[in-house]
Motif scaffolding. Structure first.
Motif, short mmCIF file in Angstrom:
data_model
loop_
_atom_site.label_atom_id
_atom_site.label_comp_id
_atom_site.label_asym_id
_atom_site.label_seq_id
_atom_site.Cartn_x
_atom_site.Cartn_y
_atom_site.Cartn_z
N VAL A 153 0.97 -1.24 0.04
CA VAL A 153 -0.16 0.17 0.51
C VAL A 153 1.13 1.21 0.27
O VAL A 153 1.73 1.57 1.09
N HIS A 154 0.63 2.52 -0.65
CA HIS A 154 1.44 3.39 -0.69
C HIS A 154 1.12 4.50 0.13
O HIS A 154 -0.21 4.75 0.47
N VAL A 155 1.76 4.69 0.81
CA VAL A 155 1.98 5.46 1.60
C VAL A 155 2.81 6.56 1.70
O VAL A 155 4.08 6.64 2.21
N GLY A 156 2.74 7.42 1.37
CA GLY A 156 3.33 8.62 1.53
C GLY A 156 4.04 8.47 -0.49
O GLY A 156 4.00 8.00 -1.21
N ASP A 157 5.20 8.42 0.10
CA ASP A 157 6.25 8.17 -0.59
C ASP A 157 6.81 6.75 -0.51
O ASP A 157 7.87 6.81 -1.09
N LYS A 158 6.69 6.39 0.34
CA LYS A 158 7.20 4.52 0.78
C LYS A 158 5.82 3.66 0.75
O LYS A 158 4.64 3.30 0.14
N ILE A 159 6.17 1.86 0.21
CA ILE A 159 5.31 1.41 0.04
C ILE A 159 5.07 0.43 1.58
O ILE A 159 6.39 0.08 1.77
N SER A 160 4.02 0.50 2.05
CA SER A 160 3.92 -0.91 3.51
C SER A 160 3.06 -2.18 2.93
O SER A 160 2.81 -1.94 2.13
N LEU A 161 4.32 -2.23 3.20
CA LEU A 161 3.56 -4.19 2.83
C LEU A 161 2.81 -4.48 4.31
O LEU A 161 2.69 -4.36 5.43
N ARG A 162 1.41 -5.40 3.73
CA ARG A 162 0.19 -6.08 4.48
C ARG A 162 0.15 -7.46 4.16
O ARG A 162 -1.14 -8.06 4.14
N PRO A 163 0.98 -8.19 4.61
CA PRO A 163 1.18 -9.33 4.65
C PRO A 163 -0.06 -9.85 5.89
O PRO A 163 -0.62 -9.33 6.71
N ARG A 164 -0.57 -10.92 5.34
CA ARG A 164 -1.54 -11.66 6.24
C ARG A 164 -1.12 -12.64 7.03
O ARG A 164 -0.15 -13.22 6.87
N GLU A 165 -2.51 -13.12 8.22
CA GLU A 165 -1.37 -13.80 9.12
C GLU A 165 -1.20 -15.09 8.66
O GLU A 165 -0.12 -15.72 9.38
N GLY A 166 -1.37 -15.66 7.57
CA GLY A 166 -0.79 -16.77 7.33
C GLY A 166 0.36 -16.47 6.93
O GLY A 166 1.24 -17.86 6.80
N LEU A 167 1.20 -16.03 6.20
CA LEU A 167 1.90 -15.65 5.22
C LEU A 167 3.15 -15.54 6.72
O LEU A 167 4.28 -15.44 6.56
N LEU A 168 2.56 -14.78 7.86
CA LEU A 168 4.07 -14.41 8.75
C LEU A 168 4.53 -15.78 9.97
O LEU A 168 3.91 -17.16 10.03
N LEU A 169 5.76 -15.91 9.49
CA LEU A 169 6.59 -17.45 10.14
C LEU A 169 7.22 -16.62 10.93
O LEU A 169 7.53 -15.45 10.58
N GLU A 170 7.90 -17.30 11.84
CA GLU A 170 8.85 -17.55 12.68
C GLU A 170 10.22 -16.75 12.19
O GLU A 170 10.90 -17.60 11.26
N ASN A 171 10.86 -16.13 12.44
CA ASN A 171 11.44 -15.81 12.25
C ASN A 171 13.46 -15.45 12.58
O ASN A 171 13.43 -16.42 13.42
N VAL A 172 13.82 -16.91 11.91
CA VAL A 172 14.73 -17.04 12.64
C VAL A 172 15.84 -16.41 11.90
O VAL A 172 16.47 -16.55 10.55
N PRO A 173 17.36 -16.12 13.11
CA PRO A 173 17.67 -15.57 12.49
C PRO A 173 19.55 -15.76 11.34
O PRO A 173 19.56 -17.39 11.56
#
Length: 103
Positions: A74-94
């Motif tokens: 989604v365009h927010v000013g001059d940047k793009i903000s991502l809107r991931p859905r719940e099913g796409l969020l995975l555990e972040n492993v460094p």
């Protein structure tokens, strides 16, 4: 008769996924609806069971790809903000430069 039921099920699944993936984006919702309907209309006279099963498999694969890989931006000013859905969020492993030792 069984293949007709499968075709209707995947048709509905594609439209449900479309509504979820392109939520609040009228242009994308409309384009996806038109494309889904166009592809199903184009092949509605198909009688070969093998071809129908092939197309059902392809539609199922498309539905999975849409559901699991598309992220809205989604365009927010001059940047793009991502809107991931719940099913796409995975555990972040460094990331780790050193490999683990096998046990």
């Amino acid at each position: 008769m069984e293949s007709r039921l499968k075709v209707l099920q995947i048709f509905k699944a594609l439209h449900r996924t479309r509504l979820d993936v392109f939520k609040d984006d009228l242009r994308a919702l409309t384009a996806a609806r038109q494309k889904i309907n166009e592809e199903f209309r184009k092949n509605k006279e198909e009688t070969s069971e093998e071809k129908i099963n092939e197309m059902i498999k392809m539609a199922s694969d498309v539905e999975v790809i849409l559901r699991k890989t598309v992220i809205q931006g989604v365009h927010v000013g001059d940047k793009i903000s991502l809107r991931p859905r719940e099913g796409l969020l995975l555990e972040n492993v460094p990331y780790c430069d050193t490999p683990r030792k096998k046990s």
